[in-house]
Scaffold this active site. Structure first.
Site, PDB file in Angstrom:
ATOM      1  N   GLU A 185      24.104 136.136  -1.491  1.00 54.22           N
ATOM      2  CA  GLU A 185      24.672 135.503  -2.882  1.00 54.22           C
ATOM      3  C   GLU A 185      24.743 136.672  -3.910  1.00 54.22           C
ATOM      4  O   GLU A 185      23.680 137.487  -4.078  1.00 54.22           O
ATOM      5  CB  GLU A 185      23.694 134.186  -3.209  1.00 54.22           C
ATOM      6  CG  GLU A 185      24.167 133.350  -4.262  1.00 54.22           C
ATOM      7  CD  GLU A 185      23.265 132.224  -4.274  1.00 54.22           C
ATOM      8  OE1 GLU A 185      22.025 132.448  -4.034  1.00 54.22           O
ATOM      9  OE2 GLU A 185      23.574 131.305  -4.954  1.00 54.22           O
ATOM     10  N   PHE A 186      25.525 136.395  -4.998  1.00 52.16           N
ATOM     11  CA  PHE A 186      25.456 137.057  -6.039  1.00 52.16           C
ATOM     12  C   PHE A 186      25.898 138.630  -5.722  1.00 52.16           C
ATOM     13  O   PHE A 186      25.406 139.530  -6.606  1.00 52.16           O
ATOM     14  CB  PHE A 186      24.192 137.255  -6.964  1.00 52.16           C
ATOM     15  CG  PHE A 186      23.921 135.718  -7.112  1.00 52.16           C
ATOM     16  CD1 PHE A 186      24.834 134.782  -7.917  1.00 52.16           C
ATOM     17  CD2 PHE A 186      22.771 135.192  -7.075  1.00 52.16           C
ATOM     18  CE1 PHE A 186      24.457 133.534  -8.274  1.00 52.16           C
ATOM     19  CE2 PHE A 186      22.498 133.706  -7.232  1.00 52.16           C
ATOM     20  CZ  PHE A 186      23.243 132.793  -7.794  1.00 52.16           C
ATOM     21  N   ARG A 187      26.390 139.017  -4.549  1.00 51.91           N
ATOM     22  CA  ARG A 187      26.457 140.143  -4.093  1.00 51.91           C
ATOM     23  C   ARG A 187      25.423 141.250  -3.809  1.00 51.91           C
ATOM     24  O   ARG A 187      25.419 142.544  -4.366  1.00 51.91           O
ATOM     25  CB  ARG A 187      27.661 140.990  -5.049  1.00 51.91           C
ATOM     26  CG  ARG A 187      29.090 140.255  -5.209  1.00 51.91           C
ATOM     27  CD  ARG A 187      30.029 141.101  -5.678  1.00 51.91           C
ATOM     28  NE  ARG A 187      31.322 140.276  -5.743  1.00 51.91           N
ATOM     29  CZ  ARG A 187      32.261 140.606  -4.740  1.00 51.91           C
ATOM     30  NH1 ARG A 187      32.036 141.039  -3.684  1.00 51.91           N
ATOM     31  NH2 ARG A 187      33.209 139.514  -5.005  1.00 51.91           N
ATOM     32  N   LEU A 188      24.284 140.452  -3.917  1.00 48.79           N
ATOM     33  CA  LEU A 188      23.081 141.265  -3.500  1.00 48.79           C
ATOM     34  C   LEU A 188      23.061 141.328  -2.015  1.00 48.79           C
ATOM     35  O   LEU A 188      22.080 141.064  -1.385  1.00 48.79           O
ATOM     36  CB  LEU A 188      21.730 140.510  -3.953  1.00 48.79           C
ATOM     37  CG  LEU A 188      21.818 139.937  -5.317  1.00 48.79           C
ATOM     38  CD1 LEU A 188      20.650 139.185  -5.811  1.00 48.79           C
ATOM     39  CD2 LEU A 188      22.111 141.307  -6.430  1.00 48.79           C
ATOM     40  N   HIS A 189      23.783 142.289  -1.594  1.00 45.92           N
ATOM     41  CA  HIS A 189      24.145 142.095  -0.027  1.00 45.92           C
ATOM     42  C   HIS A 189      23.053 143.138   0.682  1.00 45.92           C
ATOM     43  O   HIS A 189      22.423 143.764   0.155  1.00 45.92           O
ATOM     44  CB  HIS A 189      25.451 143.063   0.142  1.00 45.92           C
ATOM     45  CG  HIS A 189      26.843 142.465  -0.609  1.00 45.92           C
ATOM     46  ND1 HIS A 189      26.917 141.050  -0.572  1.00 45.92           N
ATOM     47  CD2 HIS A 189      27.721 142.841  -1.055  1.00 45.92           C
ATOM     48  CE1 HIS A 189      27.931 140.602  -0.973  1.00 45.92           C
ATOM     49  NE2 HIS A 189      28.401 141.914  -1.372  1.00 45.92           N
TER      50      HIS A 189
END
Length: 210
Positions: A185-189
């Site tokens: 989520e939120f590009r906190l890959h």
């Protein structure tokens, strides 16, 4: 923005071939078409890159000296010529429905003639004919020329397997780097990279910034 669930990596520390098997099995259940499709990147000796999609046809720790990933191709194609001139490549699996990627880098070696024969003759007879008739990557003046060659081979070999052309073969990529990527989520890959210095050496691993 974040919560406790983001604090731990969702990619386990384990043998990367075992983890690949797990993800690949899940992809076969989730992907509507060709879960074994992978991007294959090669380069000329002077560093000019090219990339295309191919199909994974063998994989696991049992392949070669240190495990690996197998694909087949016409060795007279552009990728085949680049491979034989520079026996290194990269693979990329992207399973969009699972929001996962696996990047693999390593060295290449040609499979044995027996292995190439076995896989070639496991294919549908029409696929054997199509491969044998193709001068892959070469200019084609008219599509009918190719179809005429297909028809001629079908007539020449009316029954059974088609002889495998000597330039149609397979390659085994023995990895020195395997990176697993998961969407968060939120590009906190989430990224974990496994590396080793040689095919008989132990794997080390580290998380990477997304």
């Amino acid at each position: 923005m974040t919560d406790a669930s983001q604090a731990q990596s969702a990619i386990p520390v384990t043998d990367p071939f075992t983890l690949f098997e797990t993800w690949f099995a899940e992809a076969k259940d989730a992907e509507p078409n060709d879960p074994n499709a992978m991007a294959l990147a090669t380069a000329t000796p002077d560093g000019r890159p090219s990339v295309r999609m191919v199909l994974l046809k063998g994989h696991g720790s049992q392949w070669g000296e240190g495990g690996g990933f197998v694909f087949y191709t016409n060795a007279q194609s552009r990728k085949g010529e680049e491979i034989r001139a520079n026996m290194q490549a990269s693979l990329l699996f992207h399973w969009k429905s699972l929001r996962r990627q696996i990047r693999i880098e390593g060295t290449l070696e040609e499979v044995s003639s027996d292995q190439a024969d076995s896989y070639f003759h496991s294919r549908n007879r029409n696929s054997q004919i199509g491969s044998a008739a193709s001068d892959q990557s070469r200019p084609l003046p008219d599509r009918q020329v190719y179809l005429d060659r297909v028809a001629a081979l079908d007539e020449r070999f009316p029954e059974g397997d088609i002889p495998r052309p000597p330039h149609w073969t397979g390659f085994l990529l023995t990895p020195h780097t395997i990176e697993f990527w998961r969407d968060r989520e939120f590009r906190l890959h989430d990224r974990r990279q496994f590396t080793r210095s040689g095919p008989k050496e132990a794997w080390s691993n580290t998380l990477l910034y997304p």
